[in-house]
Design a protein around this motif. Sequence first.
Motif, PDB file in Angstrom:
ATOM      1  N   ILE A  48      16.842   8.131 -52.540  1.00  0.00           N
ATOM      2  CA  ILE A  48      16.514   7.385 -53.611  1.00  0.00           C
ATOM      3  C   ILE A  48      15.870   5.842 -52.889  1.00  0.00           C
ATOM      4  CG2 ILE A  48      18.456   6.693 -54.136  1.00  0.00           C
ATOM      5  CD1 ILE A  48      18.033   7.251 -57.193  1.00  0.00           C
ATOM      6  N   GLY A  49      15.092   5.280 -53.555  1.00  0.00           N
ATOM      7  CA  GLY A  49      14.424   3.851 -53.637  1.00  0.00           C
ATOM      8  C   GLY A  49      13.876   3.232 -54.574  1.00  0.00           C
ATOM      9  N   ASP A  50      13.894   1.491 -54.802  1.00  0.00           N
ATOM     10  CA  ASP A  50      13.165   0.963 -55.575  1.00  0.00           C
ATOM     11  C   ASP A  50      12.692  -0.104 -54.806  1.00  0.00           C
ATOM     12  OD1 ASP A  50      12.745  -0.380 -57.770  1.00  0.00           O
ATOM     13  OD2 ASP A  50      15.228  -0.661 -58.312  1.00  0.00           O
ATOM     14  N   VAL A  51      11.771  -0.219 -55.332  1.00  0.00           N
ATOM     15  CA  VAL A  51      10.674  -1.536 -54.285  1.00  0.00           C
ATOM     16  C   VAL A  51      10.866  -2.818 -55.641  1.00  0.00           C
ATOM     17  CG1 VAL A  51       8.030  -1.911 -53.892  1.00  0.00           C
ATOM     18  CG2 VAL A  51       9.067   0.049 -53.861  1.00  0.00           C
ATOM     19  N   MET A  52      10.551  -3.766 -54.769  1.00  0.00           N
ATOM     20  CA  MET A  52      10.519  -4.803 -55.779  1.00  0.00           C
ATOM     21  C   MET A  52       9.394  -5.418 -56.934  1.00  0.00           C
ATOM     22  SD  MET A  52      10.765  -8.702 -55.350  1.00  0.00           S
ATOM     23  CE  MET A  52       9.073  -9.092 -54.875  1.00  0.00           C
ATOM     24  N   ALA A 101      11.898  -3.561 -50.519  1.00  0.00           N
ATOM     25  CA  ALA A 101      12.482  -2.147 -51.063  1.00  0.00           C
ATOM     26  C   ALA A 101      13.823  -1.759 -51.264  1.00  0.00           C
ATOM     27  CB  ALA A 101      11.958  -1.330 -50.615  1.00  0.00           C
ATOM     28  N   THR A 102      14.791  -1.318 -51.481  1.00  0.00           N
ATOM     29  CA  THR A 102      16.156  -0.931 -51.112  1.00  0.00           C
ATOM     30  C   THR A 102      16.358   0.462 -51.224  1.00  0.00           C
ATOM     31  OG1 THR A 102      17.148  -0.754 -53.922  1.00  0.00           O
ATOM     32  CG2 THR A 102      17.269  -2.829 -52.453  1.00  0.00           C
ATOM     33  N   LEU A 103      17.079   0.714 -50.321  1.00  0.00           N
ATOM     34  CA  LEU A 103      16.669   2.139 -50.278  1.00  0.00           C
ATOM     35  C   LEU A 103      18.513   3.183 -50.194  1.00  0.00           C
ATOM     36  CD1 LEU A 103      14.011   4.360 -48.138  1.00  0.00           C
ATOM     37  CD2 LEU A 103      16.328   4.843 -47.430  1.00  0.00           C
ATOM     38  N   CYS A 104      18.334   4.847 -50.340  1.00  0.00           N
ATOM     39  CA  CYS A 104      19.892   5.148 -49.834  1.00  0.00           C
ATOM     40  C   CYS A 104      19.091   6.967 -49.870  1.00  0.00           C
ATOM     41  CB  CYS A 104      20.654   5.206 -51.068  1.00  0.00           C
ATOM     42  SG  CYS A 104      22.938   5.717 -50.334  1.00  0.00           S
ATOM     43  N   CYS A 117      25.781   9.183 -45.159  1.00  0.00           N
ATOM     44  CA  CYS A 117      24.710   8.124 -45.547  1.00  0.00           C
ATOM     45  C   CYS A 117      25.049   6.635 -44.937  1.00  0.00           C
ATOM     46  CB  CYS A 117      25.592   8.157 -46.855  1.00  0.00           C
ATOM     47  SG  CYS A 117      25.046   6.321 -47.749  1.00  0.00           S
ATOM     48  N   VAL A 118      23.561   6.134 -45.510  1.00  0.00           N
ATOM     49  CA  VAL A 118      22.897   5.084 -44.818  1.00  0.00           C
ATOM     50  C   VAL A 118      22.513   4.522 -45.790  1.00  0.00           C
ATOM     51  CG1 VAL A 118      21.442   4.311 -43.202  1.00  0.00           C
ATOM     52  CG2 VAL A 118      22.288   6.201 -42.889  1.00  0.00           C
ATOM     53  N   ASN A 119      22.597   3.512 -45.951  1.00  0.00           N
ATOM     54  CA  ASN A 119      22.234   1.979 -47.065  1.00  0.00           C
ATOM     55  C   ASN A 119      21.435   1.167 -46.666  1.00  0.00           C
ATOM     56  OD1 ASN A 119      22.472   0.902 -49.883  1.00  0.00           O
ATOM     57  ND2 ASN A 119      24.643   1.550 -50.261  1.00  0.00           N
TER      58      ASN A 119
END
Length: 241
Positions: A48-52, A101-104, A117-119
């Motif tokens: 799962i990720g979220d780009v600024m 980008a944040t990502l897990c 899990c890598v965060n």
Amino acid sequence: MREVVEENGKILRGYGLEGSGCSLPAGQEGGDFFEFISCNEGSVFIVIGDVMGKGFQAARQMEAIRQLVRECIRINPHPLEVVRRLNKLGGYELRKCGSFATLCLLCYDGITGRLTCVNAGHHPPLLLSNGQVRVVQCWGVAIGLLEDYLGSGAEEFFLADGDAVVLYTDGLVEACGPGEQRYGQERLKRVVRLQNGADAECMKENILADLDTFTRGISQKDDVTLVVMKVTRKAGDMGGD
């Protein structure tokens, strides 16, 4: 792995898991993403990720990161190496645009029941086990902020039959209700705790229904992405996938 795509949602069945996810963009284009990626006969990645940012640029960068994740897994499927390589390749491109980008990244081994899990700057997963919810203690710097990835490393734990993991983006916990109140992680944890025994699709729908109740129809400014995965069989019982 059997993956079903319905509009903006996906359902996974395989590896002794059932998974259900959806992404609800705040506008026409979103910067959130999630994926179920088959690695080999025994394991699957959930990311799962979220780009600024928002809009077309965020959507374009999100798609580039999504493709890079698959490529990095193909080159070396070790979860920590996937994130390190992603930060090298995708992080450079993000920095050029002043973005990140944040990502897990999760990797589930359906034979042993091991979840790795890598965060990278993302909200850590919630783990529901025996009616109790805990936050996985795994942290790291977002993709693109540093030349080299820095974090707590690859955290590993073992899931039992009936355990569930919830992944989400900040658009969910930062959603606003009347009076600018935020939905928040504590409310999410309470709702997840009530889902003990429910299947992944039902958990996802119940969480989204509670979010809808909280926001009371107020238009939100950020994308909301939610992924639920649940162990449906004991580790090692892979027949029928």
